[in-house]
Design an enzyme around this catalytic site. Structure first.
Site, mmCIF file in Angstrom:
data_model
loop_
_atom_site.group_PDB
_atom_site.id
_atom_site.type_symbol
_atom_site.label_atom_id
_atom_site.label_comp_id
_atom_site.label_asym_id
_atom_site.label_seq_id
_atom_site.Cartn_x
_atom_site.Cartn_y
_atom_site.Cartn_z
ATOM 1 N N CYS A 290 0.792 -1.241 0.000
ATOM 2 C CA CYS A 290 0.000 0.000 0.000
ATOM 3 C C CYS A 290 0.818 1.282 0.000
ATOM 4 O O CYS A 290 0.542 2.191 -0.777
ATOM 5 C CB CYS A 290 -0.936 0.001 1.201
ATOM 6 S SG CYS A 290 -1.971 -1.452 1.215
HETATM 7 C C1 UGA Z 1 -1.020 0.260 5.736
HETATM 8 C C2 UGA Z 1 -1.811 1.148 6.702
HETATM 9 O O1 UGA Z 1 -1.163 1.184 7.966
HETATM 10 C C3 UGA Z 1 -3.233 0.616 6.864
HETATM 11 O O2 UGA Z 1 -3.990 1.489 7.693
HETATM 12 C C4 UGA Z 1 -3.879 0.538 5.479
HETATM 13 O O3 UGA Z 1 -5.188 0.007 5.539
HETATM 14 C C5 UGA Z 1 -3.047 -0.344 4.585
HETATM 15 O O4 UGA Z 1 -1.713 0.184 4.499
HETATM 16 C C6 UGA Z 1 -3.708 -0.329 3.231
HETATM 17 O O5 UGA Z 1 -3.716 0.720 2.572
HETATM 18 O O6 UGA Z 1 -4.353 -1.322 2.871
HETATM 19 P P1 UGA Z 1 0.213 -2.091 5.955
HETATM 20 O O7 UGA Z 1 0.539 -1.974 4.508
HETATM 21 O O8 UGA Z 1 -0.267 -3.397 6.471
HETATM 22 O O9 UGA Z 1 -0.916 -1.017 6.349
HETATM 23 O O10 UGA Z 1 1.544 -1.699 6.722
HETATM 24 P P2 UGA Z 1 1.924 -0.793 7.968
HETATM 25 O O11 UGA Z 1 1.694 -1.464 9.250
HETATM 26 O O12 UGA Z 1 1.311 0.536 7.810
HETATM 27 O O13 UGA Z 1 3.504 -0.679 7.744
HETATM 28 C C7 UGA Z 1 4.045 -0.181 6.516
HETATM 29 C C8 UGA Z 1 5.540 -0.229 6.547
HETATM 30 O O14 UGA Z 1 6.060 0.784 7.404
HETATM 31 C C9 UGA Z 1 6.136 -1.549 7.064
HETATM 32 O O15 UGA Z 1 7.208 -1.924 6.251
HETATM 33 C C10 UGA Z 1 6.608 -1.225 8.467
HETATM 34 O O16 UGA Z 1 7.706 -1.998 8.864
HETATM 35 C C11 UGA Z 1 7.006 0.237 8.292
HETATM 36 N N1 UGA Z 1 6.940 0.989 9.556
HETATM 37 C C12 UGA Z 1 5.748 1.197 10.169
HETATM 38 C C13 UGA Z 1 8.104 1.491 10.088
HETATM 39 O O17 UGA Z 1 9.217 1.321 9.535
HETATM 40 N N2 UGA Z 1 8.033 2.199 11.268
HETATM 41 C C14 UGA Z 1 6.853 2.419 11.896
HETATM 42 O O18 UGA Z 1 6.861 3.079 12.957
HETATM 43 C C15 UGA Z 1 5.689 1.898 11.346
#
Ligand code: UGA
Length: 461
Positions: A290
């Site tokens: 996403c």
């Molecule tokens: C993301 C959004 O958080 C959801 O709300 C949304 O519904 C979804 O996309 C979507 O559009 O369907 P997701 O792709 O599952 O969810 O991943 P996240 O948990 O948001 O993490 C994204 C990336 O950021 C990961 O690689 C994670 O490791 C990284 N991240 C996240 C960090 O490096 N640091 C953080 O503090 C948080």
């Protein structure tokens, strides 16, 4: 007498409780997770997908991909006869009151949104609606850029079905905010529900459905225009990605500042309620299906309107660069990486998923291969997906310890729980050169650096 009155009120309440029959078009991570969650609360759910193999797996009571808690929900719901998958689109329309569109919206080569799956779902839905007498609600959950529902979704359904939106069928945009790895929890406990409605009946119906699904735990619900609902989804993901890139920028600054630690900075700034503590974890960068796709689509869309994209550009740029910083940390100790053995621990874009879409591990491995390094990788869930991308150009270990054995450098790229329990002595004992590079900050730096050559994103001893 009082008891009888309460009983009669209860009977009337039960009779009034219209249980909606639901269908989904697209049984990917979002569609199947929601379908199974709805079915687990006694709604009848039919899921349509073009992929016959996927449909068979689901009808056998299994999830075709890994998502915590999902397998049990699918199994129970299929066994109870509440969840069924089909390759027949009209079955999924004629037997439902409400249809959620949950197909993917990938990026086109130029980064703009590719609507081909949405369009083919709409054509199938329109065709089936042509033969349906009752009013039907179509709910778009797939992420689409603002104005798509008005300009693309509504006209296609109207043209194919020969019916009018707002009369014979209703239409809402209802973005999802599920995170992989905690998608089931996110369905049951969302922070908010966004309903972008074309007409009041559509919005009322969707709100009523969610009221029945969540009961007293119904989250705050915002009813608004379709265009706002579409933009809310992009603005949410862009803001979250911006937070991650922001803290990674501060992390990179910390690395140049002896005595600085981004974790301490993040914890302190996160206590300010205006900033908040979530999404301030510095590391190897963000990935997944996403973030990258949505940022690219929002950028293209904003550009098409002549609007500024400067913050989106900076967010993307920091995120693209971030995994490559791990290579610089390896070079700091090993010099030229040609022929050096590098162990990569963690490949999925985050823990608790087998998804490697746009994962930082991919950029890292490509960068290391360009430098001529010899790479061995390990991930608890997604080895086969990675093998599909890199084939024989790298080696695949069957567990974490065999991955680091004989390595000159180990790099943590995904914070899987099982890696957290590896003590420094194991790295010391098994590696050829005990250099540990921490891309996810899972180890206490002071303790590990007593035993090993230790580098971590955002940490400067
Ligand atoms: C993301 C959004 O958080 C959801 O709300 C949304 O519904 C979804 O996309 C979507 O559009 O369907 P997701 O792709 O599952 O969810 O991943 P996240 O948990 O948001 O993490 C994204 C990336 O950021 C990961 O690689 C994670 O490791 C990284 N991240 C996240 C960090 O490096 N640091 C953080 O503090 C948080």
């Amino acid at each position: 007498m009082g008891g009888l009155k309460v009983y009669i009120q209860h009977v009337f309440k039960v009779l009034d409780m219209k249980m909606y029959a639901i269908s989904f078009f697209g049984l990917g991570r979002v569609g199947l997770t929601m379908a199974a969650c709805f079915a687990s609360r006694d709604f009848r759910v039919i899921g349509f997908d073009v992929n016959e193999e996927k449909v068979k797996i689901i009808n056998r009571g299994k999830a075709p991909f890994f998502e915590p808690e999902l397998d049990v929900l699918v199994k129970d719901s299929v066994e109870k006869g509440l969840l069924r998958a089909t390759t027949n689109p009209s079955e999924a329309i004629l037997n439902a009151d409400l249809t959620f569109i949950t197909v993917g919206t990938p990026s086109a080569p130029d980064g703009s949104i590719d609507l081909r799956y949405v369009k083919s779902a709409l054509a199938l839905i329109g065709e089936s609606l042509r033969h349906k007498e009752n009013w039907h609600l179509v709910v778009l959950k797939s992420t689409v850029v603002p104005t798509t529902t008005e300009r693309v979704v509504k006209p296609i359904i109207e043209e194919v079905s020969s019916k009018r939106c707002g009369y014979s069928f209703g239409l809402c945009v209802n973005p999802e905010f599920l995170r992989e790895g905690s998608a089931v929890r996110d369905v049951f406990k969302p922070d908010r529900i966004i309903i972008g409605e074309f007409d009041k009946r559509s919005g009322d119906t969707l709100e009523d459905f969610y009221g029945k699904f969540y009961g007293e735990e119904t989250p705050p619900t915002i009813r608004t225009t379709p265009v706002n609902a579409e933009l809310i989804k992009y603005a949410s993901n862009a803001f979250l990605a911006m937070k991650v890139s922001f803290i990674n920028m501060i992390a990179n600054l910390c690395q140049k500042l002896p005595g600085a630690d981004v974790n301490v900075v993040a914890e302190a700034i996160g206590l300010d309620k205006r900033i908040g503590s979530l999404f301030l974890k510095a590391g190897a960068g963000g990935g997944g299906p996403c973030f990258g796709k949505d940022l690219a689509a929002l950028k293209k869309f904003a550009e098409s309107l002549g609007a500024s994209t400067s913050l989106i550009d900076a967010t993307i740029q920091v995120n693209e660069q971030q995994p490559l910083n791990l290579i610089k940390l390896a070079e700091k100790h090993l010099g030229n990486l040609k022929g050096k053995r590098i162990a990569i621990l963690g490949l999925s874009f985050k823990p608790n998923t087998d998804d490697i879409t746009d994962a930082p591990s991919i950029k890292l491995v490509r960068g290391l291969l360009d430098e001529g390094a010899e790479i061995t990788v390990y991930d608890p869930k997604t080895m086969e997906n990675f093998r599909g991308l890199f084939g024989n150009s790298i080696k695949y270990a069957f567990d974490a310890t065999s991955c680091i054995k004989g390595a000159d450098c180990a790099i943590i790229v995904t914070e899987w729980k099982e890696f957290k329990n590896i003590p420094p002595e194991i790295f010391l004992e098994l590696m050829r050169t005990p250099l540990l590079i921490e891309g996810r900050r899972i180890y206490p730096p002071k303790e590990y650096s007593k035993h090993l050559k230790f580098e971590a994103i955002g940490y400067s001893p």
